[in-house]
Design a protein around this motif. Structure first.
Motif, PDB file in Angstrom:
ATOM      1  N   ASP A 113       0.864  -1.342  -0.166  1.00 16.11           N
ATOM      2  CA  ASP A 113       0.017  -0.020  -0.109  1.00 16.11           C
ATOM      3  C   ASP A 113       0.858   1.110   0.012  1.00 16.11           C
ATOM      4  N   GLN A 114       0.523   1.981  -1.141  1.00 17.87           N
ATOM      5  CA  GLN A 114       1.524   3.375  -1.115  1.00 17.87           C
ATOM      6  C   GLN A 114       1.504   3.951   0.089  1.00 17.87           C
ATOM      7  N   LYS A 115       0.383   4.065   0.935  1.00 16.44           N
ATOM      8  CA  LYS A 115       0.241   5.035   2.103  1.00 16.44           C
ATOM      9  C   LYS A 115       1.359   4.629   3.153  1.00 16.44           C
ATOM     10  N   ASP A 116       1.844   3.354   3.093  1.00 14.64           N
ATOM     11  CA  ASP A 116       2.861   3.115   4.104  1.00 14.64           C
ATOM     12  C   ASP A 116       4.221   3.483   4.030  1.00 14.64           C
ATOM     13  N   PHE A 117       4.369   4.220   2.607  1.00 16.77           N
ATOM     14  CA  PHE A 117       5.672   4.707   2.291  1.00 16.77           C
ATOM     15  C   PHE A 117       5.921   6.192   1.794  1.00 16.77           C
ATOM     16  N   ASP A 118       7.118   6.530   2.069  1.00 18.78           N
ATOM     17  CA  ASP A 118       7.359   8.000   1.561  1.00 18.78           C
ATOM     18  C   ASP A 118       7.788   8.134   0.464  1.00 18.78           C
ATOM     19  N   THR A 119       8.214   7.113  -0.176  1.00 15.30           N
ATOM     20  CA  THR A 119       8.654   6.997  -1.611  1.00 15.30           C
ATOM     21  C   THR A 119       8.934   5.609  -1.969  1.00 15.30           C
ATOM     22  N   VAL A 120       9.061   5.574  -3.580  1.00 17.46           N
ATOM     23  CA  VAL A 120       9.586   4.212  -4.022  1.00 17.46           C
ATOM     24  C   VAL A 120      10.466   4.506  -5.083  1.00 17.46           C
ATOM     25  N   PHE A 121      11.567   3.297  -5.031  1.00 16.57           N
ATOM     26  CA  PHE A 121      12.737   3.099  -5.709  1.00 16.57           C
ATOM     27  C   PHE A 121      12.700   2.144  -6.876  1.00 16.57           C
ATOM     28  N   TYR A 122      12.956   2.144  -8.140  1.00 16.10           N
ATOM     29  CA  TYR A 122      13.060   0.915  -8.973  1.00 16.10           C
ATOM     30  C   TYR A 122      14.161   0.692  -9.321  1.00 16.10           C
ATOM     31  N   PRO A 123      15.050  -0.460  -8.811  1.00 17.31           N
ATOM     32  CA  PRO A 123      16.213  -0.656  -9.638  1.00 17.31           C
ATOM     33  C   PRO A 123      15.954  -1.367 -10.841  1.00 17.31           C
ATOM     34  N   GLY A 124      16.925  -1.386 -11.786  1.00 16.06           N
ATOM     35  CA  GLY A 124      16.806  -1.826 -13.060  1.00 16.06           C
ATOM     36  C   GLY A 124      17.358  -3.201 -13.437  1.00 16.06           C
ATOM     37  N   GLY A 125      18.152  -3.513 -14.191  1.00 17.88           N
ATOM     38  CA  GLY A 125      18.408  -4.938 -14.722  1.00 17.88           C
ATOM     39  C   GLY A 125      17.584  -5.054 -16.103  1.00 17.88           C
ATOM     40  N   HIS A 126      17.769  -6.257 -16.791  1.00 17.94           N
ATOM     41  CA  HIS A 126      16.853  -6.342 -17.777  1.00 17.94           C
ATOM     42  C   HIS A 126      15.533  -7.012 -17.337  1.00 17.94           C
ATOM     43  N   GLY A 127      15.399  -7.698 -16.393  1.00 14.04           N
ATOM     44  CA  GLY A 127      14.096  -8.467 -15.858  1.00 14.04           C
ATOM     45  C   GLY A 127      12.716  -7.372 -15.774  1.00 14.04           C
ATOM     46  N   PRO A 128      13.037  -6.210 -15.343  1.00 12.62           N
ATOM     47  CA  PRO A 128      11.798  -5.325 -15.398  1.00 12.62           C
ATOM     48  C   PRO A 128      11.269  -5.068 -16.556  1.00 12.62           C
ATOM     49  N   LEU A 129      11.899  -5.187 -17.937  1.00 14.08           N
ATOM     50  CA  LEU A 129      11.395  -4.792 -18.865  1.00 14.08           C
ATOM     51  C   LEU A 129      10.134  -6.097 -19.456  1.00 14.08           C
ATOM     52  N   TRP A 130      10.334  -7.202 -18.840  1.00 18.53           N
ATOM     53  CA  TRP A 130       9.361  -8.312 -19.185  1.00 18.53           C
ATOM     54  C   TRP A 130       8.000  -8.114 -18.061  1.00 18.53           C
ATOM     55  N   ASP A 131       8.553  -8.052 -16.843  1.00 11.72           N
ATOM     56  CA  ASP A 131       7.283  -8.231 -15.751  1.00 11.72           C
ATOM     57  C   ASP A 131       6.957  -6.730 -15.413  1.00 11.72           C
ATOM     58  N   LEU A 132       7.896  -6.063 -14.650  1.00 14.21           N
ATOM     59  CA  LEU A 132       7.239  -4.631 -14.156  1.00 14.21           C
ATOM     60  C   LEU A 132       6.797  -3.767 -15.002  1.00 14.21           C
ATOM     61  N   ALA A 133       7.234  -3.716 -16.301  1.00 10.96           N
ATOM     62  CA  ALA A 133       6.712  -2.812 -17.295  1.00 10.96           C
ATOM     63  C   ALA A 133       5.272  -3.106 -17.662  1.00 10.96           C
ATOM     64  N   GLU A 134       4.811  -4.339 -17.458  1.00 11.99           N
ATOM     65  CA  GLU A 134       3.305  -4.831 -17.934  1.00 11.99           C
ATOM     66  C   GLU A 134       2.598  -4.968 -16.666  1.00 11.99           C
ATOM     67  N   ASP A 135       3.238  -5.036 -15.525  1.00 13.33           N
ATOM     68  CA  ASP A 135       2.591  -5.626 -14.225  1.00 13.33           C
ATOM     69  C   ASP A 135       1.315  -4.438 -13.810  1.00 13.33           C
ATOM     70  N   PRO A 136       0.066  -4.778 -13.822  1.00 13.09           N
ATOM     71  CA  PRO A 136      -0.859  -4.014 -13.299  1.00 13.09           C
ATOM     72  C   PRO A 136      -0.702  -3.208 -12.066  1.00 13.09           C
ATOM     73  N   ASN A 137      -0.177  -4.159 -11.072  1.00  7.57           N
ATOM     74  CA  ASN A 137       0.007  -3.861  -9.550  1.00  7.57           C
ATOM     75  C   ASN A 137       1.059  -2.766  -9.510  1.00  7.57           C
ATOM     76  N   SER A 138       2.033  -2.858 -10.441  1.00  7.57           N
ATOM     77  CA  SER A 138       3.113  -1.880 -10.493  1.00  7.57           C
ATOM     78  C   SER A 138       2.845  -0.692 -11.265  1.00  7.57           C
ATOM     79  N   ILE A 139       2.166  -0.656 -12.035  1.00  7.57           N
ATOM     80  CA  ILE A 139       1.451   0.633 -12.859  1.00  7.57           C
ATOM     81  C   ILE A 139       0.699   1.509 -11.840  1.00  7.57           C
ATOM     82  N   GLU A 140      -0.143   0.447 -11.127  1.00  7.38           N
ATOM     83  CA  GLU A 140      -1.169   1.351 -10.393  1.00  7.38           C
ATOM     84  C   GLU A 140      -0.612   1.855  -9.167  1.00  7.38           C
ATOM     85  N   LEU A 141       0.522   1.217  -8.691  1.00 10.07           N
ATOM     86  CA  LEU A 141       1.441   1.561  -7.325  1.00 10.07           C
ATOM     87  C   LEU A 141       2.008   2.848  -7.806  1.00 10.07           C
ATOM     88  N   ILE A 142       2.735   2.809  -9.021  1.00 14.93           N
ATOM     89  CA  ILE A 142       3.473   4.380  -9.469  1.00 14.93           C
ATOM     90  C   ILE A 142       2.479   5.295  -9.304  1.00 14.93           C
TER      91      ILE A 142
END
Length: 232
Positions: A90-119
């Protein structure tokens, strides 16, 4: 200061038969920027548990003082082994969010509805966000309230086409970060391959590559500090 760090759960590098995941320096350098600033850090990933490490990022030529510090830090490694599932965050529990890279995020986090909604929820709450290297690509489906791309008209950076070409993965990745952000209307800037480059546009912070991850984290801490000063 409560910081959420979101890591990939994707471990397959296209159809190459090689492994991928998150890039160690992009976790370790920001992790200690936050830790040394007294932050409480939560690690999350789509599947929870141990996220996949890109094995290349732990090779001797890519190790740094901070990756060695992380590898010797039993508390940090135990925390990494038990990342929280992204859909429970839940975003309300945090002051900020940081996304490290690597190639993995291009496949999952870029398309992940939970990630998109969270951002989008962090943005709506007026909280700063930071993404480095390939991670700015996870903004591809993030939109403003009216539906336009969040990055449209914003100054950003990320892993460049030339850097992707240098590692020989231009034809392997699902999309090129630089091309994708430009196609969405972002104002993309870069420096020489592997140079340190961080861009701050309001509450959006992006870093070009692994070497930029510590600086991006420092910019995020500075943004939080500035907001607290204003609030006080």
């Amino acid at each position: 200061m409560k910081v959420l760090m979101v890591l990939t759960s994707h471990d397959t590098l296209g159809d190459t038969g090689r492994k991928t995941g998150f890039w160690l320096e992009e976790l370790a350098a920001p992790y200690y920027v936050f830790k040394d600033a007294g932050a409480e850090i939560t690690l999350a990933s789509p599947k929870g548990g141990q996220p996949p490490l890109d094995p290349k990022s732990d090779e001797p030529m890519f190790q740094t003082d901070l990756t060695r510090r992380f590898n010797a830090d039993e508390v940090a490694k135990a925390q990494l082994a038990e990342t929280v599932r992204l859909d429970s965050i839940d975003q309300k529990d945090f002051d900020t969010v940081f996304y490290p890279g690597g190639h993995g995020p291009l496949w999952d986090l870029a398309e992940d509805p939970n990630s998109i909604e969270l951002i989008e929820s962090f943005i709506a709450a007026g909280k700063p966000i930071a993404l480095v290297c390939h991670a700015p690509g996870v903004l591809r489906h993030v939109t403003n309230p009216g539906g336009s791309p969040f990055v449209q008209g914003r100054s950003v950076t990320g892993f460049t086409n030339a850097e992707e070409e240098a590692v020989g993965l231009t034809k392997v990745v699902p999309f090129l970060v630089e091309d994708e952000l430009i196609s969405l209307g972002a104002v993309f800037s870069k420096v020489k391959d592997w140079g340190v480059h961080t861009v701050v546009d309001g509450r959006l912070i992006t870093g070009q590559n692994p070497a930029s991850s510590g600086e991006a984290a420092e910019a995020l801490v500075a943004a939080l500090s500035q907001m607290r000063t204003k609030a006080a």
